[in-house]
Design a protein around this motif. Structure first.
Motif, PDB file in Angstrom:
ATOM      1  N   LYS A 254       2.615  -6.500  11.789  1.00  0.00           N
ATOM      2  CA  LYS A 254       3.841  -5.919  12.349  1.00  0.00           C
ATOM      3  C   LYS A 254       3.979  -4.488  11.827  1.00  0.00           C
ATOM      4  CE  LYS A 254       6.394 -10.342  12.192  1.00  0.00           C
ATOM      5  NZ  LYS A 254       5.307 -11.082  12.701  1.00  0.00           N
ATOM      6  N   TRP A 255       4.748  -3.671  12.554  1.00  0.00           N
ATOM      7  CA  TRP A 255       5.061  -2.334  12.067  1.00  0.00           C
ATOM      8  C   TRP A 255       6.044  -2.480  10.914  1.00  0.00           C
ATOM      9  CZ3 TRP A 255       2.027   1.442  13.306  1.00  0.00           C
ATOM     10  CH2 TRP A 255       1.413   1.487  14.555  1.00  0.00           C
ATOM     11  N   GLU A 256       5.673  -1.979   9.755  1.00  0.00           N
ATOM     12  CA  GLU A 256       6.495  -2.108   8.546  1.00  0.00           C
ATOM     13  C   GLU A 256       7.202  -0.789   8.239  1.00  0.00           C
ATOM     14  OE1 GLU A 256       6.831  -5.028   7.470  1.00  0.00           O
ATOM     15  OE2 GLU A 256       5.005  -6.083   8.071  1.00  0.00           O
ATOM     16  N   ASP A 257       8.460  -0.894   7.781  1.00  0.00           N
ATOM     17  CA  ASP A 257       9.242   0.275   7.393  1.00  0.00           C
ATOM     18  C   ASP A 257       8.736   0.841   6.069  1.00  0.00           C
ATOM     19  OD1 ASP A 257      11.164   0.424   9.491  1.00  0.00           O
ATOM     20  OD2 ASP A 257      12.233  -1.272   8.608  1.00  0.00           O
ATOM     21  N   PRO A 258       8.738   2.164   5.935  1.00  0.00           N
ATOM     22  CA  PRO A 258       8.371   2.768   4.654  1.00  0.00           C
ATOM     23  C   PRO A 258       9.506   2.651   3.644  1.00  0.00           C
ATOM     24  CG  PRO A 258       8.990   4.467   6.210  1.00  0.00           C
ATOM     25  CD  PRO A 258       9.029   3.165   6.956  1.00  0.00           C
ATOM     26  N   ASN A 259       9.141   2.574   2.383  1.00  0.00           N
ATOM     27  CA  ASN A 259      10.112   2.588   1.292  1.00  0.00           C
ATOM     28  C   ASN A 259       9.871   3.854   0.482  1.00  0.00           C
ATOM     29  OD1 ASN A 259      11.458   0.017   1.638  1.00  0.00           O
ATOM     30  ND2 ASN A 259       9.455  -0.862   1.202  1.00  0.00           N
ATOM     31  N   PHE A 260      10.833   4.761   0.542  1.00  0.00           N
ATOM     32  CA  PHE A 260      10.735   6.022  -0.174  1.00  0.00           C
ATOM     33  C   PHE A 260      11.438   5.902  -1.515  1.00  0.00           C
ATOM     34  CE2 PHE A 260      10.569   7.173   4.313  1.00  0.00           C
ATOM     35  CZ  PHE A 260       9.489   8.046   4.349  1.00  0.00           C
TER      36      PHE A 260
ATOM     37  N   TRP B 158       0.843  -1.189   0.000  1.00  0.00           N
ATOM     38  CA  TRP B 158       0.000   0.000   0.000  1.00  0.00           C
ATOM     39  C   TRP B 158       0.882   1.244   0.000  1.00  0.00           C
ATOM     40  CZ3 TRP B 158       0.917  -2.935   4.279  1.00  0.00           C
ATOM     41  CH2 TRP B 158       1.370  -2.287   5.429  1.00  0.00           C
ATOM     42  N   GLY B 159       0.302   2.329  -0.434  1.00  0.00           N
ATOM     43  CA  GLY B 159       0.991   3.609  -0.422  1.00  0.00           C
ATOM     44  C   GLY B 159       0.353   4.526   0.596  1.00  0.00           C
ATOM     45  N   SER B 160       1.140   5.433   1.101  1.00  0.00           N
ATOM     46  CA  SER B 160       0.639   6.430   2.034  1.00  0.00           C
ATOM     47  C   SER B 160       1.235   7.777   1.662  1.00  0.00           C
ATOM     48  CB  SER B 160       1.015   6.081   3.474  1.00  0.00           C
ATOM     49  OG  SER B 160       0.601   7.111   4.363  1.00  0.00           O
ATOM     50  N   LYS B 161       0.380   8.781   1.576  1.00  0.00           N
ATOM     51  CA  LYS B 161       0.868  10.105   1.204  1.00  0.00           C
ATOM     52  C   LYS B 161       1.295  10.930   2.405  1.00  0.00           C
ATOM     53  CE  LYS B 161      -3.763  12.076   0.897  1.00  0.00           C
ATOM     54  NZ  LYS B 161      -4.699  12.768   0.030  1.00  0.00           N
ATOM     55  N   ARG B 162       1.171  10.371   3.613  1.00  0.00           N
ATOM     56  CA  ARG B 162       1.565  11.122   4.806  1.00  0.00           C
ATOM     57  C   ARG B 162       2.393  10.232   5.717  1.00  0.00           C
ATOM     58  NH1 ARG B 162       3.242  15.800   5.825  1.00  0.00           N
ATOM     59  NH2 ARG B 162       3.167  16.272   8.007  1.00  0.00           N
ATOM     60  N   VAL B 163       3.661  10.045   5.331  1.00  0.00           N
ATOM     61  CA  VAL B 163       4.590   9.254   6.134  1.00  0.00           C
ATOM     62  C   VAL B 163       5.550  10.243   6.795  1.00  0.00           C
ATOM     63  CG1 VAL B 163       6.301   7.415   6.133  1.00  0.00           C
ATOM     64  CG2 VAL B 163       4.377   7.331   4.531  1.00  0.00           C
ATOM     65  N   ASN B 164       5.543  10.254   8.111  1.00  0.00           N
ATOM     66  CA  ASN B 164       6.369  11.206   8.853  1.00  0.00           C
ATOM     67  C   ASN B 164       7.789  10.694   9.037  1.00  0.00           C
ATOM     68  OD1 ASN B 164       4.680  13.585   9.915  1.00  0.00           O
ATOM     69  ND2 ASN B 164       3.351  11.801  10.137  1.00  0.00           N
TER      70      ASN B 164
ATOM     71  N   HIS C 200      -3.264   2.330  12.461  1.00  0.00           N
ATOM     72  CA  HIS C 200      -2.208   1.637  11.726  1.00  0.00           C
ATOM     73  C   HIS C 200      -1.006   2.531  11.433  1.00  0.00           C
ATOM     74  CE1 HIS C 200      -4.893  -1.770  11.184  1.00  0.00           C
ATOM     75  NE2 HIS C 200      -5.831  -0.883  10.924  1.00  0.00           N
ATOM     76  N   CYS C 201      -0.976   3.716  12.040  1.00  0.00           N
ATOM     77  CA  CYS C 201       0.096   4.699  11.796  1.00  0.00           C
ATOM     78  C   CYS C 201       0.879   4.908  13.088  1.00  0.00           C
ATOM     79  CB  CYS C 201      -0.519   6.019  11.324  1.00  0.00           C
ATOM     80  SG  CYS C 201       0.645   7.392  11.194  1.00  0.00           S
ATOM     81  N   GLU C 202       2.164   4.563  13.052  1.00  0.00           N
ATOM     82  CA  GLU C 202       3.013   4.720  14.236  1.00  0.00           C
ATOM     83  C   GLU C 202       3.120   6.189  14.658  1.00  0.00           C
ATOM     84  OE1 GLU C 202       7.424   3.275  15.778  1.00  0.00           O
ATOM     85  OE2 GLU C 202       7.202   3.875  13.673  1.00  0.00           O
ATOM     86  N   ALA C 203       3.192   7.098  13.691  1.00  0.00           N
ATOM     87  CA  ALA C 203       3.279   8.522  14.022  1.00  0.00           C
ATOM     88  C   ALA C 203       2.014   8.996  14.738  1.00  0.00           C
ATOM     89  CB  ALA C 203       3.541   9.355  12.769  1.00  0.00           C
TER      90      ALA C 203
ATOM     91  N   LYS D  74      20.340  12.077  12.813  1.00  0.00           N
ATOM     92  CA  LYS D  74      19.652  10.824  13.142  1.00  0.00           C
ATOM     93  C   LYS D  74      18.265  10.892  12.518  1.00  0.00           C
ATOM     94  CE  LYS D  74      22.180   9.961  17.370  1.00  0.00           C
ATOM     95  NZ  LYS D  74      22.094   9.504  18.753  1.00  0.00           N
ATOM     96  N   VAL D  75      17.850   9.787  11.890  1.00  0.00           N
ATOM     97  CA  VAL D  75      16.599   9.747  11.150  1.00  0.00           C
ATOM     98  C   VAL D  75      15.712   8.635  11.699  1.00  0.00           C
ATOM     99  CG1 VAL D  75      15.553   9.449   8.866  1.00  0.00           C
ATOM    100  CG2 VAL D  75      17.843  10.438   9.061  1.00  0.00           C
ATOM    101  N   ARG D  76      14.465   8.975  11.971  1.00  0.00           N
ATOM    102  CA  ARG D  76      13.463   7.967  12.329  1.00  0.00           C
ATOM    103  C   ARG D  76      12.336   8.052  11.314  1.00  0.00           C
ATOM    104  NH1 ARG D  76      10.335   6.806  18.019  1.00  0.00           N
ATOM    105  NH2 ARG D  76       9.085   5.081  17.217  1.00  0.00           N
ATOM    106  N   ARG D  77      12.136   6.949  10.598  1.00  0.00           N
ATOM    107  CA  ARG D  77      11.051   6.845   9.627  1.00  0.00           C
ATOM    108  C   ARG D  77       9.902   6.129  10.326  1.00  0.00           C
ATOM    109  NH1 ARG D  77      13.291   3.094   5.829  1.00  0.00           N
ATOM    110  NH2 ARG D  77      14.084   2.287   7.761  1.00  0.00           N
ATOM    111  N   PHE D  78       8.755   6.782  10.443  1.00  0.00           N
ATOM    112  CA  PHE D  78       7.645   6.164  11.158  1.00  0.00           C
ATOM    113  C   PHE D  78       6.964   5.106  10.305  1.00  0.00           C
ATOM    114  CE2 PHE D  78       8.466   9.830  13.725  1.00  0.00           C
ATOM    115  CZ  PHE D  78       8.299   9.333  15.004  1.00  0.00           C
ATOM    116  N   LYS D  79       6.579   4.047  10.960  1.00  0.00           N
ATOM    117  CA  LYS D  79       6.086   2.831  10.311  1.00  0.00           C
ATOM    118  C   LYS D  79       4.570   2.804  10.242  1.00  0.00           C
ATOM    119  CE  LYS D  79      10.119   0.493  12.170  1.00  0.00           C
ATOM    120  NZ  LYS D  79      10.624  -0.673  12.883  1.00  0.00           N
ATOM    121  N   GLN D  80       4.050   1.843   9.484  1.00  0.00           N
ATOM    122  CA  GLN D  80       2.615   1.584   9.428  1.00  0.00           C
ATOM    123  C   GLN D  80       2.381   0.087   9.494  1.00  0.00           C
ATOM    124  OE1 GLN D  80       0.590   3.516   6.166  1.00  0.00           O
ATOM    125  NE2 GLN D  80       1.339   5.547   6.764  1.00  0.00           N
ATOM    126  N   LYS D  81       1.141  -0.275   9.881  1.00  0.00           N
ATOM    127  CA  LYS D  81       0.727  -1.687   9.942  1.00  0.00           C
ATOM    128  C   LYS D  81      -0.287  -1.974   8.841  1.00  0.00           C
ATOM    129  CE  LYS D  81       0.881  -2.627  14.921  1.00  0.00           C
ATOM    130  NZ  LYS D  81       0.040  -3.008  16.064  1.00  0.00           N
TER     131      LYS D  81
END
Length: 160
Positions: free
Chosen positions: A95-101, A58-64, A147-150, A80-87
Motif C-alpha cells: 500500500k502507499w504509506e504516509d511519510p513520518n517526518f 525504511w528511510g528516504s532522503k527525498r520525500v516530496n 515505489h515513489c508516489e511523487a 494545503k499540504v500533500r505529503r507524497f507516499k512510498q510503497k
C-alpha cells in the motif's frame, strides 16, 4: 500529526503582517494545479516509512511535499499540504504509506514554506538561504521510482 505542522507554522509565521495562517493535510492537491489565486511550493526532506503489511521500516532522503497556499482579502491564509507516499518494495500488494517526518524536518519544511509565502504573498526580498533537513538512520540502495508516489506523478526530482 497535523498539530506538529500547525505549531511549527504558528511559531514561524507569527510575524506575518498580523495575518492568520492555518494548515491542513490534503492528499488530493495536484502539482501545477493550484486553485485560482493560490500559489504552489514543492520541497523535499528526509522521512521514515513503515509498511502496514510486513511492518518493515525504511528511510528516504527525498520525500516530496507539495504546498498550495492562499491569502484572502480578510487576511486569512490557508495552506494545503500533500505529503507524497512510498510503497514497500518487499510486499507484492504493498500500500502507499504516509511519510513520518521528525519534528526537526517539519520545522525545516515549514521554515522554507514561510520564506516562500513571504516572497509570493508579501513580495518580500529575502535573499537566498537553504536550511538542510536532518538525516536519521541509514539510507541503503537507490531511489526506486516504482515505489515513489511523487515519481509516479512526475514531480520527483530524484533520478535513479
Amino acid at each position: 500529526m497535523i498539530s506538529l505542522w500547525n505549531s511549527s507554522l504558528q511559531e514561524k509565521a507569527s510575524d506575518l503582517h498580523d495575518d492568520t495562517w492555518s494548515i491542513e493535510m490534503d492528499g488530493t492537491i495536484e502539482e501545477n494545479r493550484p486553485a485560482r489565486d493560490w500559489h504552489q511550493y514543492i520541497s523535499g526532506s528526509f522521512a521514515q516509512f513503515k509498511c502496514s503489511l510486513c511492518k518493515k521500516g525504511w528511510g528516504s532522503k527525498r520525500v516530496n511535499v507539495l504546498f498550495h497556499f492562499h491569502l484572502n482579502r480578510s487576511n486569512q491564509g490557508t495552506i494545503k499540504v500533500r505529503r507524497f507516499k512510498q510503497k514497500c518494495r518487499r510486499c507484492n500488494e504493498a500500500k502507499w504509506e504516509d511519510p513520518n517526518f521528525s519534528v526537526e524536518n517539519i520545522d525545516v519544511l515549514v521554515e522554507r514554506l514561510v520564506r516562500n509565502i513571504r516572497k509570493k504573498c508579501y513580495r518580500e526580498d529575502l535573499g537566498e538561504t537553504n536550511r538542510s533537513s536532518v538525516f536519521e538512520g541509514k539510507i541503503n540502495g537507490p531511489h526506486e521510482t516504482a515505489h515513489c508516489e511523487a515519481c509516479q506523478k512526475g514531480i520527483c526530482s530524484q533520478v535513479n
